[in-house]
Write an enzyme that holds these catalytic residues in place. Structure first.
Site, PDB file in Angstrom:
ATOM      1  N   LYS A 115     -12.463  45.817  -2.226  1.00 37.71           N
ATOM      2  CA  LYS A 115     -13.235  44.873  -3.084  1.00 37.71           C
ATOM      3  C   LYS A 115     -13.765  45.311  -4.457  1.00 37.71           C
ATOM      4  O   LYS A 115     -13.893  44.508  -5.423  1.00 37.71           O
ATOM      5  CB  LYS A 115     -14.337  44.467  -2.384  1.00 37.71           C
ATOM      6  N   LYS A 202      -3.413  40.122   3.820  1.00 38.74           N
ATOM      7  CA  LYS A 202      -4.167  39.322   4.829  1.00 38.74           C
ATOM      8  C   LYS A 202      -4.524  38.089   4.100  1.00 38.74           C
ATOM      9  O   LYS A 202      -5.007  37.866   2.992  1.00 38.74           O
ATOM     10  CB  LYS A 202      -5.126  39.903   5.466  1.00 38.74           C
ATOM     11  N   LYS A 205     -10.449  34.674   1.612  1.00 36.59           N
ATOM     12  CA  LYS A 205     -11.233  33.687   1.223  1.00 36.59           C
ATOM     13  C   LYS A 205     -11.000  33.720  -0.259  1.00 36.59           C
ATOM     14  O   LYS A 205     -10.919  32.914  -1.030  1.00 36.59           O
ATOM     15  CB  LYS A 205     -12.502  33.539   1.546  1.00 36.59           C
TER      16      LYS A 205
HETATM   17  P1  TYM Z   1     -15.800  37.536   6.790  1.00 34.94           P
HETATM   18  O1  TYM Z   1     -16.748  36.529   6.590  1.00 34.94           O
HETATM   19  O2  TYM Z   1     -14.903  38.314   5.648  1.00 34.94           O
HETATM   20  O3  TYM Z   1     -14.783  37.268   8.276  1.00 34.94           O
HETATM   21  C1  TYM Z   1     -15.083  36.582   9.295  1.00 34.94           C
HETATM   22  C2  TYM Z   1     -14.586  36.777  10.486  1.00 34.94           C
HETATM   23  O4  TYM Z   1     -13.097  36.664  10.150  1.00 34.94           O
HETATM   24  C3  TYM Z   1     -12.200  37.621  10.314  1.00 34.94           C
HETATM   25  N1  TYM Z   1     -11.334  37.772   9.519  1.00 34.94           N
HETATM   26  C4  TYM Z   1      -9.848  37.609   9.933  1.00 34.94           C
HETATM   27  N2  TYM Z   1      -9.264  37.616  11.371  1.00 34.94           N
HETATM   28  C5  TYM Z   1      -7.803  37.526  11.285  1.00 34.94           C
HETATM   29  N3  TYM Z   1      -7.143  37.365  10.146  1.00 34.94           N
HETATM   30  C6  TYM Z   1      -7.671  37.413   8.950  1.00 34.94           C
HETATM   31  N4  TYM Z   1      -6.976  37.200   7.586  1.00 34.94           N
HETATM   32  C7  TYM Z   1      -9.004  37.458   8.856  1.00 34.94           C
HETATM   33  N5  TYM Z   1     -10.068  37.488   7.860  1.00 34.94           N
HETATM   34  C8  TYM Z   1     -11.322  37.423   8.217  1.00 34.94           C
HETATM   35  C9  TYM Z   1     -13.270  38.787  10.194  1.00 34.94           C
HETATM   36  O5  TYM Z   1     -12.609  39.833  10.762  1.00 34.94           O
HETATM   37  C10 TYM Z   1     -14.182  38.336  10.712  1.00 34.94           C
HETATM   38  O6  TYM Z   1     -14.620  38.587  12.031  1.00 34.94           O
HETATM   39  N6  TYM Z   1     -18.173  42.064   7.524  1.00 34.94           N
HETATM   40  C11 TYM Z   1     -17.968  40.552   8.228  1.00 34.94           C
HETATM   41  C12 TYM Z   1     -19.054  39.822   8.552  1.00 34.94           C
HETATM   42  C13 TYM Z   1     -20.239  40.242   9.290  1.00 34.94           C
HETATM   43  C14 TYM Z   1     -20.476  40.762  10.622  1.00 34.94           C
HETATM   44  C15 TYM Z   1     -21.650  41.352  10.675  1.00 34.94           C
HETATM   45  C16 TYM Z   1     -19.396  40.645  11.830  1.00 34.94           C
HETATM   46  C17 TYM Z   1     -21.501  40.717   8.587  1.00 34.94           C
HETATM   47  N7  TYM Z   1     -22.319  41.352   9.867  1.00 34.94           N
HETATM   48  C18 TYM Z   1     -21.846  41.903  12.111  1.00 34.94           C
HETATM   49  C19 TYM Z   1     -19.757  41.043  12.883  1.00 34.94           C
HETATM   50  C20 TYM Z   1     -21.006  41.740  13.040  1.00 34.94           C
HETATM   51  C21 TYM Z   1     -16.941  40.090   7.502  1.00 34.94           C
HETATM   52  O7  TYM Z   1     -16.604  40.408   6.443  1.00 34.94           O
HETATM   53  O8  TYM Z   1     -16.710  38.622   7.594  1.00 34.94           O
END
Ligand code: TYM
Length: 338
Positions: A115, A202, A205
């Site tokens: 990032k 992957k 967003k």
């Molecule tokens: P974020 O917002 O990037 O993504 C949310 C969830 O979607 C999953 N994900 C995917 N799964 C499969 N294929 C993909 N291409 C893909 N892109 C995203 C992510 O693995 C995630 O589960 N750091 C986390 C948010 C967070 C969090 C937490 C999660 C903050 N605190 C505590 C669990 C526990 C994140 O960036 O999610």
């Protein structure tokens, strides 16, 4: 203080373009876990601002993620749905855990490197500290299980390391086994959904190409078009899993199909092996529409009723706070804060 054995915590960032990867890798799994676990689902607005967000869009996107949870089937009354900034324990615990986590650990985080890119000097301090806030999210509730996509595995390992080090550092002061080591739950056939334009990246967003992802606000026509234009190779689908090796784009579409249909990839290949993409893609588009349109339709309906969404977040925030406050108070006592 009683330690729950089946408390789930997870979060999604409100940064817009909620996509099929977020749904299949995470949100869909949130729904099933309600049967067996006490679930806390957070919209992580404090994580979102580690990269600048337009304040109006942040508010909209926060409600949209909450709407996605509800539309996908999370029960807002039985479970807890809230946005992170409502519960001060996340920020307070982050500070304590910042003093437990080591620079060397954070320096290994691949997501920060990706990032921040080449211009690391200009990345926010928050972006660097992001994984510690994530550990605090989970540990503030002493959650035991964390459903996430494959890309969050490293952050979960860090959360376990931080929990373990806190427990060791304060073992003689009531810290021994205070934090459970949270288990990642990486479930289903699509734990890592790839870009529709490039099978080596992957689905994300922030990809500049909207054609790279199916979003939860896409219409049936958008979805059909994106799948039709998805990059593939000229070979028909194989009949065995082995035949998907070295064929990242084909593997991705088969994985998406399998996850949407609740099948294994093997079963999809048994049915569609030998098909050309010209017939597999329309079948996938139809399946995607069948599964997603009830959710996207309900999300759109909910987004018309922001008063309802705000009431869910408010009540969820209060209930989350009631769980986190005693845990935070105990942490303060353990570290010696008077
Ligand atoms: P974020 O917002 O990037 O993504 C949310 C969830 O979607 C999953 N994900 C995917 N799964 C499969 N294929 C993909 N291409 C893909 N892109 C995203 C992510 O693995 C995630 O589960 N750091 C986390 C948010 C967070 C969090 C937490 C999660 C903050 N605190 C505590 C669990 C526990 C994140 O960036 O999610």
């Amino acid at each position: 203080m009683e330690q729950p054995t089946n408390r789930v915590f997870s979060g999604v960032q409100p940064t817009g373009n909620l996509h099929l990867g977020n749904y299949l890798g995470a949100i869909r799994n949130f729904v099933g876990l309600q049967e067996t676990h006490e679930c806390i689902y957070c919209v992580v607005d404090m994580h979102a601002i580690t990269v600048w967000q337009d304040p109006k869009e942040l508010a909209h996107n926060t409600r949209e993620v909450a709407a996605a949870y509800i539309a996908a089937g999370v029960d807002a009354e039985k479970q807890v749905i809230f946005n992170q900034s409502k519960v001060s324990a996340h920020g307070e615990l982050t500070w304590v855990l910042n003093c437990v986590a080591r620079m060397g650990w954070l320096n290994r985080m691949t997501q920060f490197k990706e990032k921040a890119g080449k211009n690391r000097e200009n990345a926010s301090v928050g972006l660097y500290d992001y994984p510690v806030l994530m550990a605090a999210d989970i540990l503030a509730y002493r959650a035991t299980h964390v459903p996430v996509g494959d890309d969050q595995k490293q952050h979960l390992e860090l959360a376990r390391d931080i929990a373990q080090k806190f427990n060791n550092d304060f073992a003689a002061f009531g810290g021994e086994e205070f934090f459970p080591l949270p288990e990642p739950l990486i479930m289903g056939a699509a734990t890592r959904v790839m870009s529709l334009r490039d099978g080596s990246k992957k689905m994300s967003k922030s990809d500049p190409s909207d054609m790279s992802r199916i979003t939860l606000t896409d219409s049936a026509d958008d979805i059909a078009k994106k799948i039709r234009k998805a990059r593939t190779d000229p070979e028909p689908l194989p009949s065995e899993l082995e035949g998907l090796k070295e064929r990242a784009e084909a593997d991705n579409l088969v994985g998406i199909y399998a996850a949407l249909a609740d099948m294994t990839k093997e079963a999809v290949l048994q049915e569609h092996g030998g098909s050309q993409f010209s017939s597999f893609k329309p079948a996938l588009a139809e399946l995607a529409n069948e599964k997603l349109s009830p959710i996207t339709g309900e999300m759109a309906r909910l987004m018309e009723d922001t008063a309802y969404i705000d009431s869910v977040l408010k009540s969820g925030g209060e209930r989350a706070d009631a769980i986190a406050q005693p845990i935070l108070a105990k942490v303060k006592e353990i570290v010696g804060f008077v």
